[in-house]
Scaffold this active site. Structure first.
Site: not given
Ligand code: 13P
Ligand code: G3H
Ligand code: ZN
Length: 374
Positions: A50, A83-84, A105, A235, A278
């Site tokens: 992320s 991620d995101h 995103d 998760s 998670t």
């Molecule tokens: P969880 O918090 O359910 O593990 O999701 C992680 C996620 O979607 C990261 O982008």
């Molecule tokens: O997008 C969600 C993931 O669990 C990453 O989380 O932004 O706390 O690293 P984070």
């Molecule tokens: Zn996510």
């Protein structure tokens, strides 16, 4: 083996009907846990970071750790995914740092909190596709906002997520709009909103179809049978991991995650990437707490990071088997970024996945060429 783009892995997963967990990392031990799990189960893997993880780890550390993983586990195809991403520049920065796949995103504005307009989402996602596909990098987009169908609340537990109340139409991806979105952006994978949310507190009881809309995935898949779908917030929040944390002094309220069998139903309906963070956080925390309580004299970090890493490996192995990626490592086609770039340019993944010609981009379709100068 070099890091590979995500598209050929998801194409292979679709051909063989399996899903791939995308596992978040922030440090070396988490990368090691994933790679050991991949080796033990012979799984291809998606490792994702992320924005918060990139900041915590520093891009250069992350890049070198990922290169070490690829070198030390030559039999495992590894995708390195952003991620995101909250803005085109975040994704472009990731591409520059060696990520082979990015998520733009655009369901939220750049602040990562405000639900974005549909047209903004299309434009910013297209802008990223224009740049990424020129480099052979895969792109995931998101349509709909993650959040709870139980409470109508957006998902902001992890810092990235909509704030406040959302409408049902924001919380559930619209299948017809999904068709338009995929056609206009040329993305490789689509993240959908179906009632899942990030973090430990997803559902107050074991979810049923009214709060976890797998049926919505099935509807989208019917309209977009060849589009790879992505489940975020997936998760499962295993009760035993929560119990371990609480037994050793933690405070996690009663909560439920996404049952593995529901994810498996999703995989049958086109879900190819399943995001899990998670569960690993819970496993790590429980293992560390246990050492602290049972061996208060321990002060060597290896004394608690070793069981923490093993606990995460266990979760990863379980998901790799449950999602069906186990056993497929040696079959995934190894395609370089340069080959992918050529294939996109040749229209092999559809006309929409071809980057716009720079002149067209300047005329308002997204700005591929200008974006590269950031
Ligand atoms: P969880 O918090 O359910 O593990 O999701 C992680 C996620 O979607 C990261 O982008
Ligand atoms: O997008 C969600 C993931 O669990 C990453 O989380 O932004 O706390 O690293 P984070
Ligand atoms: Zn996510």
């Amino acid at each position: 083996m070099p890091l590979i783009p995500m598209r050929p892995l998801l194409d292979h997963a679709a051909q063989h009907g399996y899903g791939v967990c995308a596992l978040n990392v922030n440090d070396m031990e988490q990368i090691q846990a994933i790679m050991e799990a991949a080796r033990a189960t012979r799984s291809p893997v998606i490792i994702q970071a992320s924005r918060g993880a990139r900041k915590f780890t520093n891009d250069l550390f992350l890049q070198h750790l990922m290169l070490a993983a690829a070198e030390l586990y030559p039999e495992i195809p590894v995708v390195m995914h952003q991620d995101h991403g909250n803005a085109a520049d975040t994704c472009i920065g990731a591409i520059r740092m060696g990520f082979t796949s990015v998520m733009m995103d655009g369901s939220l504005e750049e602040d990562g909190k405000t639900p974005a307009s549909y047209e903004y989402n299309v434009a910013v996602t297209r802008e990223v596709v224009n740049v990424a596909h020129r480099f052979g990098v895969s792109v995931e987009g998101e349509l709909g906002c993650l959040g709870s169908l139980e409470t109508g609340q957006g998902d902001k537990e992890d810092g990235h997520g909509a704030e406040g109340k959302l409408s049902m139409s924001q919380l559930l991806t619209d299948p017809s709009q999904a068709v338009d979105f995929v056609n206009r952006t040329g993305i490789d994978a689509l993240a959908v909103a179906i009632g899942t949310s990030h973090g430990a507190y997803k559902f107050t009881k074991k979810p049923t179809g009214d709060v976890l809309a797998i049926s919505r995935i099935e509807e989208i898949h019917k309209k977009l049978p060849s589009c790879h779908l992505v489940m975020h917030g997936s998760s499962s929040v295993p009760q035993d991991l929560v119990a371990t944390i609480n037994k050793y002094g933690g405070k996690i309220r009663e909560t439920y995650g996404v049952p593995v069998e529901e994810i498996q139903r999703g995989i049958k309906a086109g879900v190819r990437k399943i995001n899990v963070d998670t569960d690993n956080r819970l496993a790590i925390t429980g293992a560390i707490r246990k050492v602290f309580v049972e061996k208060p004299e321990e002060f060597d970090p290896r004394g608690y990071l070793t069981p923490a890493r093993a606990a995460m490996q266990q979760v990863c192995e379980a998901r790799m088997k449950e999602f069906g990626q186990a056993g497929h490592a040696s079959e995934v086609p190894i395609v370089s970024l340069a080959q992918m770039a050529q294939a996109y340019a040749a229209g092999k993944f559809g006309e929409a996945a071809k980057a716009d010609a720079p002149s067209a981009a300047h005329k308002g379709k997204g700005g591929g060429a200008s974006a590269m100068h950031h």
